[in-house]
Motif scaffolding. Sequence first.
Motif, short mmCIF file in Angstrom:
data_model
loop_
_atom_site.label_atom_id
_atom_site.label_comp_id
_atom_site.label_asym_id
_atom_site.label_seq_id
_atom_site.Cartn_x
_atom_site.Cartn_y
_atom_site.Cartn_z
N ARG A 147 0.84 -1.19 0.00
CA ARG A 147 0.00 0.00 0.00
C ARG A 147 0.87 1.24 0.00
NH1 ARG A 147 -3.56 -3.10 3.45
NH2 ARG A 147 -2.73 -2.29 5.39
N GLY A 148 0.29 2.33 -0.47
CA GLY A 148 0.91 3.64 -0.40
C GLY A 148 -0.14 4.65 -0.01
N THR A 149 0.29 5.88 0.32
CA THR A 149 -0.64 6.91 0.78
C THR A 149 -0.60 8.10 -0.18
OG1 THR A 149 -0.32 6.26 3.08
CG2 THR A 149 -1.24 8.45 2.67
N VAL A 150 -1.77 8.56 -0.58
CA VAL A 150 -1.88 9.70 -1.48
C VAL A 150 -1.42 10.96 -0.75
CG1 VAL A 150 -3.45 11.10 -2.87
CG2 VAL A 150 -3.78 8.62 -2.71
N SER A 151 -0.39 11.60 -1.29
CA SER A 151 0.20 12.77 -0.63
C SER A 151 -0.08 14.01 -1.46
CB SER A 151 1.71 12.56 -0.46
OG SER A 151 2.30 13.66 0.19
N ILE A 152 -1.28 14.55 -1.29
CA ILE A 152 -1.69 15.79 -1.95
C ILE A 152 -2.32 16.69 -0.91
CG2 ILE A 152 -1.99 14.76 -4.24
CD1 ILE A 152 -4.94 14.46 -3.67
N SER A 153 -2.35 18.00 -1.16
CA SER A 153 -2.85 18.95 -0.17
C SER A 153 -4.36 19.06 -0.16
CB SER A 153 -2.24 20.33 -0.41
OG SER A 153 -2.54 20.79 -1.71
N ALA A 205 -5.88 -3.85 -11.67
CA ALA A 205 -5.62 -4.32 -13.02
C ALA A 205 -5.91 -3.21 -14.04
CB ALA A 205 -6.48 -5.54 -13.32
N GLY A 206 -4.89 -2.82 -14.81
CA GLY A 206 -5.06 -1.78 -15.82
C GLY A 206 -5.21 -0.38 -15.28
N MET A 207 -4.79 -0.14 -14.03
CA MET A 207 -4.93 1.19 -13.42
C MET A 207 -3.64 1.59 -12.74
SD MET A 207 -8.79 1.06 -11.82
CE MET A 207 -10.19 0.52 -12.81
N TYR A 208 -3.20 2.86 -12.97
CA TYR A 208 -1.90 3.33 -12.51
C TYR A 208 -1.99 4.73 -11.92
CZ TYR A 208 -0.36 -0.43 -15.64
OH TYR A 208 -0.21 -1.63 -16.26
N VAL A 209 -1.07 5.00 -10.97
CA VAL A 209 -0.87 6.36 -10.46
C VAL A 209 0.63 6.62 -10.40
CG1 VAL A 209 -3.00 6.45 -9.09
CG2 VAL A 209 -0.90 5.58 -8.05
N SER A 210 1.01 7.88 -10.58
CA SER A 210 2.43 8.23 -10.50
C SER A 210 2.89 8.21 -9.05
CB SER A 210 2.67 9.62 -11.09
OG SER A 210 4.00 10.04 -10.82
N LYS A 211 4.08 7.64 -8.84
CA LYS A 211 4.64 7.61 -7.48
C LYS A 211 5.06 9.00 -7.02
CE LYS A 211 7.68 4.87 -4.53
NZ LYS A 211 8.86 3.99 -4.45
N ALA A 212 5.07 9.97 -7.93
CA ALA A 212 5.39 11.34 -7.54
C ALA A 212 4.40 11.88 -6.52
CB ALA A 212 5.40 12.24 -8.78
N TRP A 213 3.21 11.29 -6.44
CA TRP A 213 2.17 11.75 -5.51
C TRP A 213 1.83 10.72 -4.44
CZ3 TRP A 213 1.38 16.73 -5.92
CH2 TRP A 213 1.57 17.35 -7.15
N ILE A 214 2.63 9.64 -4.35
CA ILE A 214 2.32 8.55 -3.42
C ILE A 214 3.49 8.32 -2.47
CG2 ILE A 214 1.71 6.12 -3.17
CD1 ILE A 214 -0.46 7.68 -4.54
N SER A 215 3.23 8.40 -1.18
CA SER A 215 4.23 8.07 -0.17
C SER A 215 4.24 6.55 -0.01
CB SER A 215 3.91 8.76 1.16
OG SER A 215 4.80 8.36 2.17
N ALA A 216 5.32 5.92 -0.46
CA ALA A 216 5.37 4.45 -0.45
C ALA A 216 6.80 3.98 -0.60
CB ALA A 216 4.50 3.88 -1.58
N GLY A 217 7.00 2.71 -0.30
CA GLY A 217 8.31 2.11 -0.49
C GLY A 217 8.51 1.65 -1.92
N THR A 218 9.41 0.69 -2.10
CA THR A 218 9.70 0.15 -3.43
C THR A 218 9.00 -1.19 -3.59
OG1 THR A 218 11.86 1.24 -3.44
CG2 THR A 218 11.55 -0.59 -4.99
N PHE A 219 8.48 -1.42 -4.79
CA PHE A 219 7.74 -2.64 -5.07
C PHE A 219 8.36 -3.39 -6.24
CE2 PHE A 219 4.96 0.47 -3.15
CZ PHE A 219 4.34 -0.24 -2.14
N GLY A 220 7.98 -4.65 -6.41
CA GLY A 220 8.47 -5.44 -7.52
C GLY A 220 7.98 -4.92 -8.86
N ALA A 221 8.71 -5.26 -9.90
CA ALA A 221 8.35 -4.80 -11.24
C ALA A 221 7.10 -5.50 -11.75
CB ALA A 221 9.49 -5.04 -12.21
N CYS A 222 6.31 -4.78 -12.53
CA CYS A 222 5.11 -5.35 -13.14
C CYS A 222 5.50 -6.29 -14.29
CB CYS A 222 4.21 -4.24 -13.68
SG CYS A 222 3.52 -3.18 -12.39
#
Length: 409
Positions: free
Chosen positions: A334-340, A392-409
Amino acid sequence: MPITVRFRAVTVRSRAAVCLAVLAVAAPLALAVSPSSAATSDPVSVAAQPADGSTNVKVDGNRIILGDAPASMGSAEVKQRSGIANLAPVRFDAATSAVVVDYTAGTPDRSVAEVDVRALVKDQWTEWTPAPAGQPTALPKAGDQVQLRIIVIAPPQGGSPWVGDVSVRPTDKADPSRMEIQAAPLKSRVFATREGLVGGTTANGHVIVSRDHFVALPSRRGLSSAGSGNYSVKVCTATRCAFEPVWDVGPWNTKDDYWNPSSIREMWKDLPQGRPEAQAAYQNGYNGGKDQFGRTVANPAGIDLADGVFWDALKLTDNAWVDATYLWTGDGGRGTVSISSGYLNVRNAASSSGAVVGMAGKSAQVTVECQTTGQSVSGSQGTTNVWLRVHAGMYVSKAWISAGTFGAC
């Protein structure tokens, strides 16, 4: 010896309510935000200090008392006065699977006062669990850090409930195996309704704005503090998904944690896990077709969606059946959405030119299946070409997500 939580004589007023909204505005209260740390045999005092997450309560000596905000209605549509006080986390010498919470309480005029507890496990808070005074309370998972929350609720007129003389200590007298923690978060198909109520105040003190992003569930066990996404859901139709924090309580019931197994479900223990009481009442005449307040259930709703989730994220035009995943009920990336403010678009490709197929609200947690490279994006987490697959088939940029590193798709 127990670890004791003490309060300085301070009066604090704030905005909101706990199970149903309170429409008054004032400063928040909470207690020291850093966890107390000492040998479990040594009492640890926690002084009252302003912090996020507490609403419509006052501190008088060693007691937390319901504040002065007037009664209001929220997603559960029951008019009450209510308040919440989040206390400072407490750290024990070692991880514990259960605690005993001692406290005194006053409940005049059909009012309610309760204390809940949760544990911090691998940087994630477990669900809030009611802790009856003086009785062993099993935690969902063992942790060396726990937090207490005080809930006070009263009718529109009458006296104000209170809780005081709070202490907490680890114990080995409860059986934690009954919690039945699952490996994957629970997913269930439930009927979703639109909350609306723009300008109102949610159970955690959030003032609802136009096209807002949050959901309501019919139990405080999964209620996040305002601005927090500790408890978030993934809500999907056949083609779109929304990731949203739980900021209100309802629809219909306020003690229906239907995502939990029967062994720990607060009410309606004879219903199968994942089936809301309102759905059973509406479809099968369960409980005489009524909710916990004795009202005839007019629809099978198990989740309420704020307008931005309903209209924009999921593109719904009427109440509908959706697939809801309660992210805190199991493990997984999981990651957390980091927006104001507002929301983050979920796209069908690792690029800002990809079609929008959903949204993620401020502070919400998102599931992360894997990561891939795509368009470079600059955001709150820096500049990166890493994109996270959240469905499945849905993506978000990690530029806005506080998260660690995950395996490659």
